[in-house]
Write an enzyme that holds these catalytic residues in place. Structure first.
Site, mmCIF file in Angstrom:
data_model
loop_
_atom_site.group_PDB
_atom_site.id
_atom_site.type_symbol
_atom_site.label_atom_id
_atom_site.label_comp_id
_atom_site.label_asym_id
_atom_site.label_seq_id
_atom_site.Cartn_x
_atom_site.Cartn_y
_atom_site.Cartn_z
ATOM 1 C CD GLU A 167 -3.200 1.217 -2.111
ATOM 2 O OE1 GLU A 167 -3.743 2.318 -1.951
ATOM 3 O OE2 GLU A 167 -3.714 0.141 -1.754
ATOM 4 C CG HIS A 209 -2.025 0.899 1.305
ATOM 5 N ND1 HIS A 209 -1.866 2.260 1.296
ATOM 6 C CD2 HIS A 209 -3.354 0.683 1.392
ATOM 7 C CE1 HIS A 209 -3.045 2.837 1.377
ATOM 8 N NE2 HIS A 209 -3.970 1.919 1.433
HETATM 9 O O1 TA6 Z 1 -6.118 1.469 -0.612
HETATM 10 C C1 TA6 Z 1 -7.067 2.488 -0.432
HETATM 11 C C2 TA6 Z 1 -7.791 2.261 0.888
HETATM 12 O O2 TA6 Z 1 -8.442 1.010 0.899
HETATM 13 C C3 TA6 Z 1 -8.775 3.420 1.126
HETATM 14 O O3 TA6 Z 1 -10.114 3.001 0.985
HETATM 15 C C4 TA6 Z 1 -8.434 3.876 2.548
HETATM 16 O O4 TA6 Z 1 -9.161 3.130 3.506
HETATM 17 C C5 TA6 Z 1 -6.943 3.573 2.579
HETATM 18 O O5 TA6 Z 1 -6.856 2.273 1.982
HETATM 19 C C6 TA6 Z 1 -6.256 3.712 3.907
HETATM 20 O O6 TA6 Z 1 -6.674 2.741 4.784
HETATM 21 P P1 TA6 Z 1 -6.028 2.749 6.279
HETATM 22 O O7 TA6 Z 1 -6.642 1.544 6.937
HETATM 23 O O8 TA6 Z 1 -4.549 2.644 6.131
HETATM 24 O O9 TA6 Z 1 -6.418 4.084 6.884
#
Ligand code: TA6
Length: 301
Positions: free
Chosen positions: A273, A170
């Site tokens: 990601e 991520h």
């Molecule tokens: O990858 C995008 C995502 O799924 C968004 O929907 C948002 O939730 C982001 O990840 C961040 O998630 P986190 O749990 O790290 O705050």
């Protein structure tokens, strides 16, 4: 910390790799060599920073990130595993799995002949992790630092039954102004638009960001580029083991709600990601191994 001393005795590499106490008291591995340098938290085997020698940081790390045991770090390369997004059946389980908030153990380190430094972590299973995912698995994260950064996530199915895996690196990238960048390589891909109830849409041309963007691109290739005129550079993302890519920027309101972006924090970052998400989930046969990897490098415009 006795643990740090023991880690340095076992895996330290003079002049290249040292374990130390990092922000919030988290144990970190500090890697530096002629090509570049990086800092990796042992919690989550989480690459927090990376910069090629003499260059600006490639990864974005929030100035308001919370460094605390069990709390995901806002920025760098969080590992989402053994599921991406919300758990398929149990809403009480943490979004993006638990790998990024639990302790990992360094298991190998190496000064490579080409001058890069390699460090391998293995996730430490505990009763708490087994309660969230009883299926016997082994997860390793191999981090290689030089003028580029490579992160390779290797999952092994240790059981006699298949396991369905979703996951992502991520990664938060540092950009001068997200409103001026374009992301190339996703042209003509379908995507699921999370901002509009996972509606399936089709990407025309490069991806640009002028509002909240939260998209799972399907059938993505193995080379994506973030073109950043403000920093006069391209960030090149070369991946393997993935046919899906997520592009995310929370924009103003959601960033404020998250509380660890800081004022206008959303303007200096974009997540691109490398994932196995949605249709691109991985069915791991008994004994099978799957590696999801990405290499990050820069080229100046
Ligand atoms: O990858 C995008 C995502 O799924 C968004 O929907 C948002 O939730 C982001 O990840 C961040 O998630 P986190 O749990 O790290 O705050």
């Amino acid at each position: 910390m006795e643990r740090l001393q023991s880690l340095n005795e076992q895996f330290g590499i003079k002049g290249q790799l040292e374990f130390a106490e990092g922000p919030g008291g988290l144990a970190v591995a500090e890697i530096r060599n002629a090509g570049g340098r990086a800092t990796v938290a042992l919690q989550g085997a989480h690459v927090m920073t990376f910069e090629p020698h003499g260059d600006e940081p490639v990864l974005w790390l929030s100035d308001y990130a919370k460094f605390a045991p069990g709390k995901s770090i806002r920025g760098g390369v969080p590992v989402c595993w053994p599921w991406f997004g919300a758990h398929a059946s149990d809403p009480a389980l943490p979004a993006h799995g638990y790998a990024r908030t639990v302790d990992w153990q360094p298991v190998a380190s190496e000064a490579l002949a080409d001058g890069r430094t390699r460090l391998v972590f293995e996730l430490i299973e505990t009763p708490a992790t087994k309660a969230m995912c009883p299926h016997p698995l082994r997860l390793r994260n191999t981090i290689t630092v030089g003028t580029t950064l490579t992160v390779a996530l290797e999952t092994t199915n240790l059981s006699q039954t298949p396991f369905r895996l979703t996951q992502a690196l991520h990664t938060y990238f540092a950009v001068a102004d997200v409103r001026r960048i374009s992301i190339e390589g996703l042209e003509d891909c379908d995507y699921l638009d999370k901002v509009e109830g996972f509606a399936r849409k089709h990407q025309q041309g490069p991806v640009t960001i002028a509002h909240e963007v939260d998209r799972i691109y399907l059938g993505s290739g193995d080379l994506l580029e973030i073109r950043d005129p403000g920093m006069e550079r391209i960030i090149r993302i070369t991946s393997s083991g993935s046919r899906s890519a997520v592009v995310w920027n929370p924009w103003i309101e959601k960033a404020e709600k998250m509380g660890d972006f800081g004022p206008d924090g959303h303007l200096g970052m974009v997540c691109v990601e490398t994932a196995n998400a949605a249709d691109d989930s991985i069915e791991l046969a008994p004994g099978a191994v799957h590696t999801l990897s990405a290499e990050y490098g820069i080229e100046y415009l």
